[in-house]
Motif scaffolding. Structure first.
Motif, PDB file in Angstrom:
ATOM      1  N   SER A  43       0.833  -1.210   0.000  1.00  0.00           N
ATOM      2  CA  SER A  43       0.000   0.000   0.000  1.00  0.00           C
ATOM      3  C   SER A  43       0.865   1.256   0.000  1.00  0.00           C
ATOM      4  O   SER A  43       0.571   2.234  -0.696  1.00  0.00           O
ATOM      5  CB  SER A  43      -0.925   0.017   1.219  1.00  0.00           C
ATOM      6  N   LEU A  77      -7.086  -5.003   2.946  1.00  0.00           N
ATOM      7  CA  LEU A  77      -6.201  -4.374   1.965  1.00  0.00           C
ATOM      8  C   LEU A  77      -6.817  -3.109   1.393  1.00  0.00           C
ATOM      9  O   LEU A  77      -7.984  -2.841   1.547  1.00  0.00           O
ATOM     10  CB  LEU A  77      -5.932  -5.355   0.828  1.00  0.00           C
ATOM     11  N   GLY A  78      -5.985  -2.365   0.698  1.00  0.00           N
ATOM     12  CA  GLY A  78      -6.478  -1.185   0.006  1.00  0.00           C
ATOM     13  C   GLY A  78      -7.050  -0.163   0.958  1.00  0.00           C
ATOM     14  O   GLY A  78      -7.808   0.713   0.580  1.00  0.00           O
ATOM     15  N   ARG A  82      -3.913   3.802   4.646  1.00  0.00           N
ATOM     16  CA  ARG A  82      -2.538   3.445   4.318  1.00  0.00           C
ATOM     17  C   ARG A  82      -2.086   4.099   3.015  1.00  0.00           C
ATOM     18  O   ARG A  82      -0.973   3.910   2.588  1.00  0.00           O
ATOM     19  CB  ARG A  82      -2.416   1.924   4.188  1.00  0.00           C
ATOM     20  N   GLU A 128      -4.009  -4.417  -5.749  1.00  0.00           N
ATOM     21  CA  GLU A 128      -3.187  -4.871  -4.625  1.00  0.00           C
ATOM     22  C   GLU A 128      -3.712  -6.194  -4.088  1.00  0.00           C
ATOM     23  O   GLU A 128      -4.900  -6.345  -3.833  1.00  0.00           O
ATOM     24  CB  GLU A 128      -3.194  -3.839  -3.481  1.00  0.00           C
TER      25      GLU A 128
HETATM   26 MG   LIG Z   1      -1.830  -3.059   2.029  1.00  0.00          MG
END
Ligand SMILES: [Mg+2]
Ligand SMILES: Nc1nc2c(ncn2[C@@H]2O[C@H](COP(=O)(O)OP(=O)(O)OP(=O)(O)O)[C@@H](O)[C@H]2O)c(=O)[nH]1
Length: 300
Positions: A43, A77-78, A82, A128
Motif C-alpha cells: 500500500s 487491503l487497500g 494506508r 493490490e
Molecule cells: Mg496493504
C-alpha cells in the motif's frame, strides 16, 4: 461498483447491461498487479508511486483483491488510511476490497470493476493483493504487469518466495532498503537476478527486472516507473500485450462457465447428493463409488 460487486442475479444482469453500455467509453489502461507478503509495503508503494503519477496528471485507480476476508471477517487491503497521500488527490480513486467471502466470487467482480474504472477515465489501475497462492493466480489473470514486492529477511531469503510466484512476476522490487546497509540489499538483488534468470524470460523475451526501493520516500520511484513503462512498451511491440489480454478473456469465460456449471449442479443435485452423503457418512459406500453412481444417474 457496489452494483458490480453484488451477487444477486438481478443486479448481475443490470451490471452486465451497464458494462455493455459503457464499453465504448473505456480508455486503454495499464493494469498493474502488486503482490507480496503482508506488511512488505504494498500500500505504501502504491501511495508513493501513485502520488507521483497523479502529480504528472495521470488518473490512478486502486482496487484490492482480498482473499483472506473470510478469515479476517473484513477487508484488510487497500485501506485508504494506508494511502493517505494518494487518497486525497482528486485524480485518484481507491476502492477497498469487496467483502465477498470467496476468491471465486471476488475475481469476476474485480474484472468488472477494472472496466468501470476504464470507462471513468482511469489510465493506470493498481491491483493490490497479498501474496498467498490463490490470489496471485487471480491477479496474474487480471493485470498486464505483475510486480512482486519483497524484502531482505534474515536467513535463507530465496526460500521464502514460492517458485510458482517467481515464475509469474514481471518485475521484482526489494522494498524497505532504507533500513539496510547497501551491501545487504545489493547482495540480495544479485541473488534475485540470478534466480529470475534461471526461471527464463518473460513474454517480452527478457528476464524480469529486479530493483531496490524504499517506498516511504519517492527516491528510486522514477526508475521503477521507467521499468514498468518499458516493460509495457515491449509487451506491446512484440504483440505479447494483445495475446495476454486475449488469453485472460478466454480464462474469464472458462471460469464463468465453470461457476455456472457448479451453481447448476448444486441446484439439480442437492437432493440426490444428500442421500449419498448419508450413505457415505454411514460407510455404506465409498466416496468415490457414491460420486460415480451419482454421475451415472445424471449423464444417462
Ligand atoms: Mg496493504
Ligand atoms: N522503513 C520502511 N518502512 C516501510 C517501507 N514501505 C512500507 N513501510 C512500512 O511497512 C508497514 C506496512 O506497510 P503497508 O504498505 O501497509 O504494507 P502492505 O504490504 O500493504 O500490508 P498488507 O496490506 O497488510 O499486506 C508500514 O508501517 C509502512 O510504513 C519502506 O520502504 N521503508
Amino acid at each position: 461498483l457496489t452494483l458490480l460487486e453484488s451477487e444477486r442475479r438481478q443486479d448481475r444482469e443490470t451490471a452486465q447491461a451497464l458494462l455493455v453500455r459503457l464499453a465504448p467509453h473505456r480508455i486503454d489502461s495499464l493494469r498493474i498487479g502488486i503482490t507480496g507478503p503482508p506488511g512488505v509495503g504494498k500500500s505504501t508503494f502504491i501511495d508513493t508511486l501513485g502520488s507521483d503519477l497523479v502529480r504528472q496528471g495521470q488518473r490512478v485507480a486502486v482496487l484490492a483483491i482480498d482473499p483472506s476476508s473470510t478469515v479476517s471477517g473484513g477487508s484488510i487491503l487497500g485501506d485508504k488510511t494506508r494511502m493517505q497521500q494518494l487518497s486525497t488527490h482528486p485524480l485518484s480513486f481507491i476502492r477497498p476490497s469487496p467483502s465477498s467471502g470467496k476468491l471465486g466470487g471476488v475475481t469476476p467482480s474485480i474484472r468488472n470493476s477494472i472496466q468501470l474504472c476504464e470507462a471513468a477515465g482511469y489510465g493506470i489501475i493498481f491491483l493490490e493483493t497479498v501474496g498467498v497462492g490463490q490470489s496471485e493466480t487471480a491477479v496474474r489473470n487480471l493485470c498486464d504487469v505483475l510486480v512482486l514486492l519483497t524484502m531482505v529477511h534474515s536467513g535463507d531469503e530465496l526460500q521464502g518466495i514460492k517458485r510458482g510466484l517467481m515464475e509469474a512476476v514481471d518485475l521484482v522490487l526489494i522494498n524497505k532498503c532504507d533500513q539496510l546497509e547497501q551491501a545487504e540489499w545489493l547482495a540480495y538483488q544479485e541473488s534475485l537476478r540470478y534466480a529470475v534468470h534461471l526461471l527464463g524470460s518473460r513474454p517480452n523475451g527478457a528476464d524480469a527486472a529486479v530493483l531496490s526501493v524504499s517506498s516511504i520516500s519517492d527516491k528510486g520511484m522514477e526508475q521503477v516507473w521507467a521499468a514498468i513503462a518499458d516493460y509495457a512498451r515491449s509487451l506491446k511491440s512484440t504483440g505479447a500485450w494483445n495475446a495476454q489480454r486475449a488469453e485472460q478473456q478466454v480464462m474469464a469465460f472458462k471460469s464463468a462457465v465453470e461457476e455456472k456449471i457448479a451453481q447448476k449442479a448444486q441446484e439439480l443435485l442437492a437432493t440426490a447428493m444428500r442421500q449419498y452423503e448419508n450413505a457415505v457418512r454411514e460407510s455404506k459406500i465409498t466416496p468415490d463409488q457414491a460420486a460415480e453412481e451419482l454421475m451415472k444417474g445424471v449423464w444417462k
